[in-house]
Design a protein around this motif. Structure first.
Motif, PDB file in Angstrom:
ATOM      1  N   ASN A  54      23.953 -10.965 -10.200  1.00  0.00           N
ATOM      2  CA  ASN A  54      22.634  -9.668 -10.214  1.00  0.00           C
ATOM      3  C   ASN A  54      21.474  -9.867 -11.013  1.00  0.00           C
ATOM      4  N   GLU A  87      33.957  -8.333  -6.164  1.00  0.00           N
ATOM      5  CA  GLU A  87      33.547  -9.271  -7.417  1.00  0.00           C
ATOM      6  C   GLU A  87      34.648  -9.748  -8.220  1.00  0.00           C
ATOM      7  N   VAL A  88      34.661  -8.343  -9.115  1.00  0.00           N
ATOM      8  CA  VAL A  88      35.142  -8.746 -10.558  1.00  0.00           C
ATOM      9  C   VAL A  88      36.615  -7.796 -10.560  1.00  0.00           C
ATOM     10  N   TYR A 138      29.547 -10.621  -0.773  1.00  0.00           N
ATOM     11  CA  TYR A 138      27.739 -10.396  -1.396  1.00  0.00           C
ATOM     12  C   TYR A 138      28.108 -12.355  -1.327  1.00  0.00           C
ATOM     13  N   LEU A 193      31.208  -2.671  -3.420  1.00  0.00           N
ATOM     14  CA  LEU A 193      31.688  -4.203  -2.993  1.00  0.00           C
ATOM     15  C   LEU A 193      31.779  -5.439  -4.650  1.00  0.00           C
ATOM     16  N   GLY A 232      36.424 -10.374   5.595  1.00  0.00           N
ATOM     17  CA  GLY A 232      36.470  -9.046   4.701  1.00  0.00           C
ATOM     18  C   GLY A 232      34.324  -9.254   4.732  1.00  0.00           C
ATOM     19  N   SER A 247      29.449 -12.264 -12.397  1.00  0.00           N
ATOM     20  CA  SER A 247      28.729 -11.039 -11.311  1.00  0.00           C
ATOM     21  C   SER A 247      27.579 -10.175 -11.998  1.00  0.00           C
ATOM     22  N   ARG A 288      39.887  -5.425  11.487  1.00  0.00           N
ATOM     23  CA  ARG A 288      40.157  -6.911  11.788  1.00  0.00           C
ATOM     24  C   ARG A 288      39.153  -7.774  10.723  1.00  0.00           C
ATOM     25  N   GLU A 289      38.544  -6.714   9.845  1.00  0.00           N
ATOM     26  CA  GLU A 289      37.206  -7.587   8.694  1.00  0.00           C
ATOM     27  C   GLU A 289      38.504  -7.708   7.503  1.00  0.00           C
ATOM     28  N   PHE A 290      39.184  -6.631   6.298  1.00  0.00           N
ATOM     29  CA  PHE A 290      39.935  -6.693   6.050  1.00  0.00           C
ATOM     30  C   PHE A 290      40.942  -6.282   6.099  1.00  0.00           C
ATOM     31  N   GLU A 327      36.992  -1.724   8.067  1.00  0.00           N
ATOM     32  CA  GLU A 327      37.256  -2.127   9.507  1.00  0.00           C
ATOM     33  C   GLU A 327      38.546  -3.475   8.763  1.00  0.00           C
ATOM     34  N   ARG A 382      29.619 -10.071   6.596  1.00  0.00           N
ATOM     35  CA  ARG A 382      30.722  -9.272   7.245  1.00  0.00           C
ATOM     36  C   ARG A 382      31.356  -9.968   7.924  1.00  0.00           C
ATOM     37  N   GLY A 383      32.553 -10.732   8.021  1.00  0.00           N
ATOM     38  CA  GLY A 383      33.237 -11.173   8.693  1.00  0.00           C
ATOM     39  C   GLY A 383      34.528 -11.211   8.910  1.00  0.00           C
ATOM     40  N   ARG A 384      35.747 -11.639   9.577  1.00  0.00           N
ATOM     41  CA  ARG A 384      36.994 -12.096   8.879  1.00  0.00           C
ATOM     42  C   ARG A 384      38.002 -12.062   8.207  1.00  0.00           C
ATOM     43  N   VAL A 386      24.711  -8.737   2.503  1.00  0.00           N
ATOM     44  CA  VAL A 386      26.256  -8.714   2.375  1.00  0.00           C
ATOM     45  C   VAL A 386      26.456  -9.768   3.607  1.00  0.00           C
ATOM     46  N   MET A 411      29.746   1.696   4.880  1.00  0.00           N
ATOM     47  CA  MET A 411      30.143   0.200   5.755  1.00  0.00           C
ATOM     48  C   MET A 411      31.658   1.495   5.990  1.00  0.00           C
ATOM     49  N   PRO A 412      31.947   1.396   7.387  1.00  0.00           N
ATOM     50  CA  PRO A 412      33.587   2.101   7.593  1.00  0.00           C
ATOM     51  C   PRO A 412      34.412   1.007   7.120  1.00  0.00           C
ATOM     52  N   LEU A 430      33.223   1.194   2.673  1.00  0.00           N
ATOM     53  CA  LEU A 430      32.373   0.047   1.620  1.00  0.00           C
ATOM     54  C   LEU A 430      30.945   0.694   1.560  1.00  0.00           C
ATOM     55  N   LEU A 431      31.477   0.400  -0.418  1.00  0.00           N
ATOM     56  CA  LEU A 431      29.434   0.324   0.026  1.00  0.00           C
ATOM     57  C   LEU A 431      28.655  -0.295  -0.488  1.00  0.00           C
ATOM     58  N   ASP A 432      27.570  -0.429   0.001  1.00  0.00           N
ATOM     59  CA  ASP A 432      26.349  -1.399  -0.575  1.00  0.00           C
ATOM     60  C   ASP A 432      25.443  -1.335  -2.350  1.00  0.00           C
ATOM     61  N   ASP A 433      26.458  -1.878  -3.164  1.00  0.00           N
ATOM     62  CA  ASP A 433      26.075  -1.972  -4.536  1.00  0.00           C
ATOM     63  C   ASP A 433      27.120  -2.826  -5.204  1.00  0.00           C
ATOM     64  N   TYR A 434      26.489  -3.583  -6.152  1.00  0.00           N
ATOM     65  CA  TYR A 434      27.257  -4.739  -7.001  1.00  0.00           C
ATOM     66  C   TYR A 434      27.930  -3.865  -7.809  1.00  0.00           C
ATOM     67  N   ARG A 464      35.529 -12.034 -14.198  1.00  0.00           N
ATOM     68  CA  ARG A 464      34.240 -12.065 -13.077  1.00  0.00           C
ATOM     69  C   ARG A 464      33.459 -11.191 -13.476  1.00  0.00           C
ATOM     70  N   SER A 465      34.237 -10.456 -14.379  1.00  0.00           N
ATOM     71  CA  SER A 465      32.620  -9.688 -14.639  1.00  0.00           C
ATOM     72  C   SER A 465      31.424 -10.321 -15.138  1.00  0.00           C
TER      73      SER A 465
END
Lengths: 258, 121
Positions: free
Chosen positions: B60, A102-103, B81, A98, B78, B56, A54-56, A52, B74-76, B72, A49-50, A79-83, B52-53
Motif C-alpha cells: 500500500n 490481507e493480514v 484487492y 478488506l 471472494g 500489506s 456466493r462470493e464468500f 454475498e 469480486r468473484g467466486r 477491488v 458492499m453487502p 465489506l468496506l473498501d479500505d486497505y 502478511r501485515s
C-alpha cells in the motif's frame, strides 16, 4: 454510575435555568433523537458492499453459525473498501474492511466478526450511540451552564462533565472486554481471537514505528490521524485485550477440565 | 513516483527504494498483477519471518508512491484487492535518471556538463 449522571445534569440545568433550561434540554434531546433515528436508518460510511454468500461462502456461513450460537439473527454484513484492517458494528450490522483479508487468516477474520457479534448480542450497538449522544447533550448543557450559571453551578457542571467522560471511558472499555468474552464462547477456535489481535497490534506497531530493526527502512506514511485530546480513551489497548483474553481462555480451559 | 533520495552504496532500484519495497517491485515487474497474499508467499521464501501485515503495508505504501495501483476484484473466490504495476521497470529507470540529472544540472550545471561530455568521449 453513568446512567445516574444524566438525571443529575438535567436537575442541575433545571435548577440553574428554570424554564429556559427545560426548553434547552427538550430542544437538544429532540435534535439528538432525530439524529439517532436518521443515522440508524442510514449506512455508515462510503464504500460499503453487502456480503454475498456466493462470493464468500465460508465467511457468510461462518458468521451465520456464530450468530446461531449467540442466539441472535443473522446480522447484515458489509465489506468496506479500505486497505487498513478494521471492523465495526452498528444496529444489527457488521462491517469488515478488506484490509482484514490481507493480514488475517479465515479463523482470525471469523474471530473479529465474533467480537462484533458480541457487541450486537450485548446490546452495545444500541447503547454506544446513546452514550455518545449523551455526551453531546452534556457538552451543550455544560457550555450553557458555564456561560450562564453561578460559580457553584459552573463548578458542578464541570464536575459532572468530567465525571461523565471518565465513566463513559470506563464503561466502553468494559463493554469491549465483554464483547471479547462473548466472542471466546462463540468461537470454535478461541485462540484465533488472540492471534487476530496480536497480528492487528503488529500491523499498528509497524505503521507507527519509523524504523524497525527487523524490517529495515520501513517508514510508513499511512499513519492514522493523531487526535489531540484530553478525553480518556474509550478503547482498551491491544495488550490489555490480549492479556484479558489469555486469562479468559485459561478460565475456560480450567472449567472444561473440572 | 519521483525519487527524492539516491543511495550511492546500494545496487539497482534499492538506491531509490527501501530494500523490501525494492524486492516487492522487482517481483511485481515480473508478474505485473498479484494479490498481497501471493506476494507474501513469494517474499516468505526469501524472508521466512516476514508477516502478511508487513507485505500489506509495503504494497500500500508502493501504491502511495504511485508505483502500484489497487482495485477491488469480486468473484467466486471472494472479494479482494488486486495490485498491478503503473509503470514498467524501464520507464521507472528513465524517470530516476531524469530526476537525478535534472537535480545535478540545477545544482552543479558546469561540472555536470563537463563530466557528461567526458563520458561521451
Amino acid at each position: 454510575m453513568l446512567y445516574a449522571l444524566i438525571p443529575l445534569e438535567v436537575i442541575l440545568i433545571l435548577y440553574a435555568l428554570g424554564r429556559s433550561g427545560l426548553t434547552l434540554i427538550l430542544g437538544v434531546s429532540f435534535t439528538l433523537v432525530v439524529l439517532y433515528l436518521w443515522s440508524s436508518r442510514h449506512r455508515f460510511g462510503d464504500g460499503l458492499m453487502p456480503l454475498e454468500r456466493r462470493e464468500f461462502p465460508w465467511l457468510y456461513d461462518g458468521i451465520a453459525k456464530l450468530a446461531e450460537r449467540a442466539g441472535i439473527g443473522m446480522p447484515k454484513v458489509y465489506l468496506l473498501d479500505d486497505y487498513i484492517p478494521n471492523a465495526y458494528s452498528f444496529g444489527n450490522t457488521i462491517v469488515l474492511s478488506l484490509g482484514l483479508f490481507e493480514v488475517l487468516d479465515r479463523d482470525e477474520i471469523l474471530a473479529v466478526a465474533a467480537h462484533e457479534l458480541g457487541h450486537i448480542k450485548n446490546g452495545d450497538t444500541i447503547l454506544f450511540p446513546l452514550i455518545t449522544y449523551g455526551r453531546y447533550l452534556f457538552a451543550v448543557t455544560t457550555l450553557t451552564l458555564l456561560l450562564l450559571g453561578s460559580n457553584i453551578v459552573k463548578f458542578l457542571a464541570l464536575l459532572l462533565y468530567i465525571g461523565y467522560e471518565v465513566e463513559r471511558s470506563s464503561f466502553m472499555k468494559g463493554r469491549e472486554f465483554k464483547a471479547d468474552e462473548t466472542a471466546l464462547r462463540l468461537l470454535r477456535v478461541p485462540l484465533s481471537l488472540r492471534k487476530a489481535l496480536e497480528e492487528l497490534k503488529y500491523y499498528e506497531d509497524l505503521r507507527e514505528t519509523v524504523k524497525v530493526s527487523g524490517v529495515p527502512s520501513i517508514e510508513p506514511s499511512i499513519e492514522r490521524e493523531r487526535k489531540f485530546t484530553f478525553i480518556p480513551e474509550t478503547h482498551p489497548t491491544y495488550e490489555e485485550r490480549i492479556w484479558r483474553i489469555t486469562y479468559e481462555m485459561n478460565q475456560l480451559a480450567n472449567r472444561n477440565l473440572q | 513516483m519521483e525519487p527524492h533520495e539516491f543511495k550511492l552504496n546500494e545496487e539497482g532500484i534499492k538506491a531509490v527504494l527501501p530494500p523490501l519495497e525494492a524486492e516487492i517491485m522487482e517481483h511485481m515487474w515480473k508478474v505485473k498483477v498479484a494479490t498481497a497474499g501471493q506476494v507474501y508467499e513469494y517474499m516468505k521464501e526469501k524472508h521466512p519471518d516476514i508477516r502478511r501485515s508487513t507485505v500489506s503495508i509495503l504494497m500500500n505504501r508502493l501504491c502511495e508512491r504511485g508505483l502500484l495501483k489497487r482495485r477491488v476484484e469480486r468473484g467466486r473466490g471472494g472479494m479482494r484487492y488486486i495490485y498491478s504495476i503503473t509503470t514498467t521497470r524501464e520507464e521507472f529507470e528513465v524517470r530516476v535518471v531524469q530526476s537525478i540529472l535534472d537535480a545535478l544540472m540545477e545544482n552543479f550545471r558546469e561540472a555536470t556538463y563537463a563530466y557528461l561530455s567526458k563520458i561521451k568521449k
